[in-house]
Motif scaffolding. Structure first.
Motif, PDB file in Angstrom:
ATOM      1  N   ILE A 199       0.919  -1.161  -0.052  1.00  8.92           N
ATOM      2  CA  ILE A 199      -0.069  -0.226   0.042  1.00  8.92           C
ATOM      3  C   ILE A 199       0.860   1.113  -0.022  1.00  8.92           C
ATOM      4  N   ILE A 200       0.449   2.132  -0.962  1.00 14.07           N
ATOM      5  CA  ILE A 200       1.356   3.285  -1.113  1.00 14.07           C
ATOM      6  C   ILE A 200       0.475   4.582  -0.539  1.00 14.07           C
ATOM      7  N   PHE A 201       1.038   5.643   0.230  1.00 16.62           N
ATOM      8  CA  PHE A 201       0.170   6.620   0.673  1.00 16.62           C
ATOM      9  C   PHE A 201       0.852   7.961   0.041  1.00 16.62           C
ATOM     10  N   ASP A 202      -0.338   9.119  -0.218  1.00 13.70           N
ATOM     11  CA  ASP A 202       0.263  10.268  -0.453  1.00 13.70           C
ATOM     12  C   ASP A 202      -0.377  11.253   0.494  1.00 13.70           C
ATOM     13  N   TRP A 203      -0.016  11.526   1.491  1.00 17.38           N
ATOM     14  CA  TRP A 203      -0.535  12.302   2.780  1.00 17.38           C
ATOM     15  C   TRP A 203      -1.008  13.604   2.240  1.00 17.38           C
ATOM     16  N   ASP A 204      -0.211  14.206   1.491  1.00 22.50           N
ATOM     17  CA  ASP A 204      -0.570  15.703   1.174  1.00 22.50           C
ATOM     18  C   ASP A 204      -1.056  15.896  -0.312  1.00 22.50           C
ATOM     19  N   ALA A 205      -1.463  14.649  -0.887  1.00 21.33           N
ATOM     20  CA  ALA A 205      -2.258  14.793  -2.203  1.00 21.33           C
ATOM     21  C   ALA A 205      -1.184  15.653  -3.331  1.00 21.33           C
ATOM     22  N   TYR A 234       0.717  14.071  -5.369  1.00 17.10           N
ATOM     23  CA  TYR A 234       1.258  13.597  -6.313  1.00 17.10           C
ATOM     24  C   TYR A 234       2.593  12.874  -5.954  1.00 17.10           C
ATOM     25  N   TRP A 235       2.961  12.920  -4.830  1.00 13.29           N
ATOM     26  CA  TRP A 235       4.306  12.286  -4.341  1.00 13.29           C
ATOM     27  C   TRP A 235       4.246  11.245  -3.147  1.00 13.29           C
ATOM     28  N   ALA A 236       4.423  10.100  -3.434  1.00 15.20           N
ATOM     29  CA  ALA A 236       4.128   9.154  -2.770  1.00 15.20           C
ATOM     30  C   ALA A 236       5.386   9.349  -1.369  1.00 15.20           C
ATOM     31  N   ASP A 237       4.866   8.911  -0.134  1.00 10.17           N
ATOM     32  CA  ASP A 237       5.545   9.309   1.142  1.00 10.17           C
ATOM     33  C   ASP A 237       5.312   8.407   1.967  1.00 10.17           C
ATOM     34  N   HIS A 238       4.726   7.394   1.872  1.00 11.30           N
ATOM     35  CA  HIS A 238       4.420   6.376   2.896  1.00 11.30           C
ATOM     36  C   HIS A 238       4.148   5.094   2.130  1.00 11.30           C
ATOM     37  N   ILE A 239       4.648   3.885   2.935  1.00  9.99           N
ATOM     38  CA  ILE A 239       4.368   2.590   2.448  1.00  9.99           C
ATOM     39  C   ILE A 239       4.269   1.494   3.494  1.00  9.99           C
ATOM     40  N   VAL A 259       7.020  -0.179  14.303  1.00  9.91           N
ATOM     41  CA  VAL A 259       6.356  -1.232  13.350  1.00  9.91           C
ATOM     42  C   VAL A 259       4.853  -1.380  13.837  1.00  9.91           C
ATOM     43  N   ARG A 260       4.136  -1.008  13.088  1.00 12.30           N
ATOM     44  CA  ARG A 260       2.718  -1.168  13.692  1.00 12.30           C
ATOM     45  C   ARG A 260       1.740  -1.724  12.925  1.00 12.30           C
ATOM     46  N   ARG A 261       0.499  -2.133  13.209  1.00 13.80           N
ATOM     47  CA  ARG A 261      -0.820  -2.538  12.493  1.00 13.80           C
ATOM     48  C   ARG A 261      -1.699  -1.233  12.609  1.00 13.80           C
ATOM     49  N   GLN A 262      -2.127  -0.931  11.246  1.00 10.64           N
ATOM     50  CA  GLN A 262      -3.104  -0.047  11.152  1.00 10.64           C
ATOM     51  C   GLN A 262      -4.173  -0.261  10.433  1.00 10.64           C
ATOM     52  N   SER A 263      -5.166   0.321  10.134  1.00 15.55           N
ATOM     53  CA  SER A 263      -6.290   0.157   9.192  1.00 15.55           C
ATOM     54  C   SER A 263      -6.959   1.456   8.473  1.00 15.55           C
ATOM     55  N   TYR A 264      -7.341   1.233   7.630  1.00 10.60           N
ATOM     56  CA  TYR A 264      -7.761   2.167   6.759  1.00 10.60           C
ATOM     57  C   TYR A 264      -9.100   1.950   5.809  1.00 10.60           C
ATOM     58  N   THR A 265      -9.822   2.849   5.224  1.00 17.61           N
ATOM     59  CA  THR A 265     -10.898   2.379   4.314  1.00 17.61           C
ATOM     60  C   THR A 265      -9.940   2.448   3.032  1.00 17.61           C
ATOM     61  N   TRP A 266     -10.270   1.286   2.169  1.00 21.82           N
ATOM     62  CA  TRP A 266      -9.505   1.084   1.063  1.00 21.82           C
ATOM     63  C   TRP A 266      -9.056   1.981   0.219  1.00 21.82           C
ATOM     64  N   ASN A 267     -10.281   3.173  -0.164  1.00 28.29           N
ATOM     65  CA  ASN A 267     -10.218   4.017  -1.171  1.00 28.29           C
ATOM     66  C   ASN A 267     -10.036   5.484  -0.716  1.00 28.29           C
ATOM     67  N   MET A 268      -9.421   5.383   0.685  1.00 28.37           N
ATOM     68  CA  MET A 268      -9.474   6.969   0.956  1.00 28.37           C
ATOM     69  C   MET A 268      -8.419   7.641   0.167  1.00 28.37           C
ATOM     70  N   TRP A 269      -8.849   8.975   0.260  1.00 29.37           N
ATOM     71  CA  TRP A 269      -7.846   9.764  -0.741  1.00 29.37           C
ATOM     72  C   TRP A 269      -6.532   9.831  -0.282  1.00 29.37           C
ATOM     73  N   GLN A 270      -6.156   9.698   0.759  1.00 24.39           N
ATOM     74  CA  GLN A 270      -4.764   9.704   1.079  1.00 24.39           C
ATOM     75  C   GLN A 270      -3.761   8.503   0.397  1.00 24.39           C
TER      76      GLN A 270
END
Length: 376
Positions: free
Chosen positions: A279-285, A287-292, A316-327
């Protein structure tokens, strides 16, 4: 691999069909059955265009001229073989099967010509190919007896589905289960050993050391103990579990996506995820990936992950998200069904035992570029 009579569908093509289907909200097994009905998955002896033009469904050249075209799907096409004389015209020629699948999915998607997106049953999918099911055009026949043609078409698809799914193969594909998950199981077995290991602790230092054991280092950069380390965690877990050849390594998330995942052809974008995806995140929207991190499991619309450099304090942690959230920028899917991880039974010890030795510092590993073998 799937087999229907004398015809087979490789794991590689299953992965590609599945990716297109999930992107367009289609059930993968329904698309497989449809393509099997059309041209025996491109292998029927009478389907010459399927083999020569990569056209698995008899898609017709509907333009007045024979100049190359760019389809609405973004796929570039040219005229292919001539259709039978009684029909006239040409088939569409696709440069690759991947181009065909992308264009085919575009037609079946929500907003395309057919009403198949979101179909929950094979019957609904087949019916959505005809006007009586909400399609703009009848997929087969001349429209004079849509009900009769639909019934025949569905009966054929159902026969194919039952044959392919006799051992549950289609069900496993739809659930996102690979035929051989040994590589993924070994990765999670080791990653779970690192849960709650905090930055600057011994576990974190071993992650950094493992990352720096690559030879050569990605972009020649040696990771520092103060650096962000989410990508290093993903890399280290793939090294320790023998899966480096599937995922590659990086410490920069954007480079991971651009220079590794996309080049390996495993970057899917924002599609419904499955266990084992990255899973790849773009916290600031921006268009630059910044977490994985790694997708450990999926339940409904919720994705559960294991991530390095997560939370406060960083750990190192477990986390959960809605699969298609904007981040969430998207997901990549290593080819776990091809995984044949390097045996982590050094000295006859199990994966779990070796994971514990790595965690306690009793054993360390380095990895050579372009291999998946570990050496002490």
């Amino acid at each position: 691999m799937l087999r229907y009579g004398d015809y087979t569908l490789s794991d590689d093509l299953i992965t590609k069909i599945t990716a297109v289907a999930r992107h367009d909200d289609l059930v993968p097994s329904f698309v497989i059955c449809q393509l099997c009905h059309e041209t025996a998955l491109g292998q029927h002896p009478n389907s010459i265009s399927a083999r020569e033009d990569n056209n698995w469904s008899g898609m017709t050249w509907g333009y007045d001229d024979l100049d190359p075209k760019t389809r609405k799907s973004g796929v570039q096409v040219t005229p292919g073989r001539k259709r039978p004389a009684v029909e006239g015209g040409y088939y569409i020629h696709y440069a690759t099967v991947e181009d065909f699948l992308k264009d085919y999915g575009y037609l079946l998607r929500n907003g395309g010509f057919y009403k198949t997106s979101g179909a929950k049953t094979l019957w609904d999918h087949a019916r959505g190919l005809f006007r009586l099911g909400g399609a703009q055009y009848d997929y087969a026949g001349d429209g004079s007896n849509s009900e009769k043609v639909f019934n025949s078409y569905y009966t054929s698809m159902k026969t194919i589905h039952d044959a392919l799914n006799a051992d549950g193969s289609l069900d496993r594909i739809d659930k996102g289960e690979s035929s051989n998950m040994a590589g993924l199981q070994s990765l999670f077995s080791i990653a779970r050993q690192y849960l709650n290991e905090q930055m600057y602790g011994s576990g974190h230092r071993r992650i950094v050391d493992t990352y720096n054991g690559q030879n050569p280092l990605p972009v020649g950069y040696k990771l520092k103990i103060d650096d962000d380390w989410c990508a290093a965690f993903v890399t280290a877990m793939s090294i320790l579990s023998g899966n480096y050849a599937l995922t590659g390594g990086e410490c920069g998330v954007e480079r991971f996506v651009r220079d590794v995942f996309q080049k390996k052809g495993i970057w899917l974008g924002k599609v419904r995820p499955q266990a084992g995806d990255i899973i790849i995140f773009d916290w600031d929207a921006n268009y630059w990936a910044d977490h994985i991190g790694y997708v450990e499991s999926v339940s409904g619309d919720t994705v559960y992950t294991i991530e390095g450099n997560s939370g406060s304090p960083s750990a190192v942690r477990r986390q959960s998200y809605t699969w298609n959230m904007w981040q969430i920028k998207g997901y990549d899917r290593p080819k776990w069904d091809y995984a044949s991880p390097a045996p982590l039974s050094v000295g006859g010890k199990s994966i779990d035992a070796i994971a514990q030795e790595v965690l306690t510092g009793a054993r360390s590993y380095r990895i050579k570029k372009n291999t998946s073998s570990l050496f002490e």
